[in-house]
Design a protein around this motif. Structure first.
Motif, PDB file in Angstrom:
ATOM      1  N   GLN B 275       0.861  -1.191   0.016  1.00 49.82           N
ATOM      2  CA  GLN B 275       0.105  -0.051  -0.092  1.00 49.82           C
ATOM      3  C   GLN B 275       0.848   1.339  -0.140  1.00 49.82           C
ATOM      4  N   LYS B 278       2.203   1.934  -3.471  1.00 47.15           N
ATOM      5  CA  LYS B 278       1.198   2.527  -4.136  1.00 47.15           C
ATOM      6  C   LYS B 278       0.880   3.870  -4.129  1.00 47.15           C
ATOM      7  N   GLU B 279       0.933   4.446  -2.620  1.00 46.52           N
ATOM      8  CA  GLU B 279       0.657   5.747  -2.301  1.00 46.52           C
ATOM      9  C   GLU B 279       1.734   6.595  -2.950  1.00 46.52           C
ATOM     10  N   PHE B 282       1.176   6.923  -6.523  1.00 51.43           N
ATOM     11  CA  PHE B 282       0.137   7.837  -6.622  1.00 51.43           C
ATOM     12  C   PHE B 282       0.415   9.259  -6.756  1.00 51.43           C
ATOM     13  N   GLU B 283       1.134   9.585  -5.540  1.00 48.35           N
ATOM     14  CA  GLU B 283       1.636  10.918  -5.579  1.00 48.35           C
ATOM     15  C   GLU B 283       2.646  11.438  -6.719  1.00 48.35           C
ATOM     16  N   ARG B 323      -7.512   6.441  -6.925  1.00 41.43           N
ATOM     17  CA  ARG B 323      -7.142   6.150  -5.496  1.00 41.43           C
ATOM     18  C   ARG B 323      -5.790   5.183  -5.742  1.00 41.43           C
ATOM     19  N   ALA B 324      -4.922   5.521  -4.807  1.00 38.95           N
ATOM     20  CA  ALA B 324      -3.577   4.927  -4.733  1.00 38.95           C
ATOM     21  C   ALA B 324      -3.726   3.282  -4.815  1.00 38.95           C
ATOM     22  N   GLU B 325      -4.835   2.637  -4.095  1.00 38.57           N
ATOM     23  CA  GLU B 325      -4.996   1.276  -3.963  1.00 38.57           C
ATOM     24  C   GLU B 325      -5.617   0.653  -5.408  1.00 38.57           C
TER      25      GLU B 325
END
Lengths: 95, 372
Positions: B275, B278-279, B282-283, B323-325
């Protein structure tokens, strides 16, 4: 060499409702639906087809619907409208 | 079971006769548009029946209707395609499972089959069945050389063409094609995955054998031999993700980050959970609006996406996922410092299905499915 019995890998194309369409063509005329997939020239292309069909088919009504994105199925209400109000639908796929 | 198939072939067109000679069979199938351009095995009733030995459902009842033709995917027809693809009979349950998964509405098979976009269903296999079938999850897992990987993916593709009607230029309008439309299948390298394997992350038991289908582009490589920290590696991966020409810039949904075992170990070794990585992506895996052409800014971001970007500053970053997920992270491959970013069709969701018996219990052994 002898022939071997084999299984076809192919699914047949669904049978079109030609009989019902033929009956309508001889009676009250054909109701044509247009499902525009919202790609850039879909509306123009479908109108060309409709105009061409008008020269050879007894069209009694035209129903036009547009779905917001080409890559998603049409909303249920659009499909229901077209099913209820038309005899067949011209649809666009891809570009 | 001998001859059980014959009574199912009464329908016109369900059967045909041909010479069982490799060249003649190839020519015959090419002439009918049934091949992908490579030689196929003739689907004789005997071979199809051997394939169906691993199918515990009615052979003539559809397991799915495949768009755009909405052809009925019966086990019988799927088995014929699996024979043609070169599958061993024990591979067949995964072919059926993948086809079932693709018919799930959120996968959006109609769009995927018909689109001009170069996507194809990527089939990722998890669980003990992958090992039992000898699937490749290591070196060149997405390449050539492993029969299960190659022919399961090929059987899926042949079925999509012959049953679903994804005929190039007719039902498949892909602009320039895509080499993954021959086959696109691999197992996850669970032994080298420092986190939960894909199927466990998606809610399935570790002992389940699953397929996950993803409407994916071909992989885009991320070469990073220099970074030795998670932040360094993820910066490089994020840089590859952040590109303007992919569908995920405007249809954000579940692109894939394929990590090689070495890259995965480096990232996990720095304490990153799946997770957390992934974050990070995402950023950092974003493209500012100003990187797009003026026409795209006007017509796409100020037009079709006005609800999100209508008044956005040109420096506003555009993310590839909502969403990151939504990033799908898998570990596949052997030694080497190459990972990959795999964009998707966009308007699609990955589907995972577990291999089960008719009573709903998990299949623990594919060999145990065989009927005499």
């Amino acid at each position: 060499m002898t022939l071997q019995r084999c299984v076809s890998p192919e699914a047949p194309v669904a049978a079109a409702a030609t009989i019902a369409l033929g009956q309508r063509a001889e009676g009250t005329g054909i109701r044509i639906g247009i499902l525009d997939n919202s790609k850039a020239n879909a509306d123009h292309l479908l109108q060309f087809l409709l105009d061409a069909a008008g020269g050879s088919l007894p069209i009694s009504a035209t129903v036009k619907r547009r779905k917001p994105a080409a890559s998603r199925p049409a909303a249920a209400e659009i499909v229901e409208d077209l099913a209820r109000e038309t005899d067949f639908v011209l649809s666009a796929m891809a570009d | 079971m001998n001859g059980a198939i014959d009574k199912l072939l009464a329908e016109p067109g369900a059967a045909f006769e041909a010479e069982d000679d490799s060249e003649a069979a190839f020519e015959y199938c090419m002439q009918r548009g049934w091949s992908d351009g490579l030689p196929v095995v003739l689907p004789t009733t005997e071979r199809v029946e051997r394939m169906l030995a691993y199918c515990d459902r009615p052979w003539d009842q559809p397991v799915a209707m495949l768009a755009p033709r909405f052809g009925a995917a019966t086990p019988l027809r799927l088995a014929a395609n699996a024979v043609m693809a070169g599958c061993r009979p024990e591979y067949f349950p995964l072919v059926v499972l993948a086809i079932e998964a693709m018919a799930d509405e959120p996968f959006n098979l109609y769009g995927i089959q018909a689109t001009t976009h170069p996507c194809a269903p990527l089939v990722i296999v998890n669980g003990p069945g992958a090992t039992e079938l000898g699937m490749n999850s290591g070196h060149s897992a997405l390449g050539a050389g492993n029969r299960a990987n190659a022919t399961i993916g090929r059987a899926v593709r042949l079925s999509l063409v012959n049953i679903g009607g994804a005929i190039p230029g007719l039902g498949d309008m892909c602009t320039y094609g895509d080499p993954t439309k021959f086959t696109y299948c691999a197992a996850e390298n669970e032994a080298a995955n420092p986190w939960q394997p894909l199927h466990v992350e998606r809610g399935f038991a570790r002992e389940a054998t699953t397929v996950t289908v993803i409407a994916a582009e071909p992989p885009h490589n991320v070469n990073d031999h220099e970074s030795y920290t998670a932040a360094g590696l993820l910066t490089m991966i994020a840089g590859t993700i952040a590109s303007t020409g992919q569908n995920n810039t405007y249809y954000a949904s579940e692109p894939v980050v394929l990590l090689s075992p070495e890259h995965a170990a480096t990232i996990a070794g720095d304490g990153y959970s799946k997770q957390a990585l992934k974050e990070f992506l995402f950023e950092h895996g974003r493209v500012p609006i100003r990187k797009f052409s003026p026409e795209n800014i006007e017509r796409r971001f100020r037009g079709k996406l006005a609800h999100r970007y209508g008044d956005a500053e040109l420096d506003t970053p555009v993310a590839m996922v909502e969403r990151a997920e939504d990033f799908i992270v898998v570990v596949i491959g052997g030694a080497g410092k190459h990972s990959a970013y795999i964009p998707t069709f966009g308007n699609t969701h990955a589907i995972t299905r577990a291999l089960k018996h008719a009573d709903g219990s998990l299949v623990k052994s594919i060999a145990g499915l065989r009927r005499n």
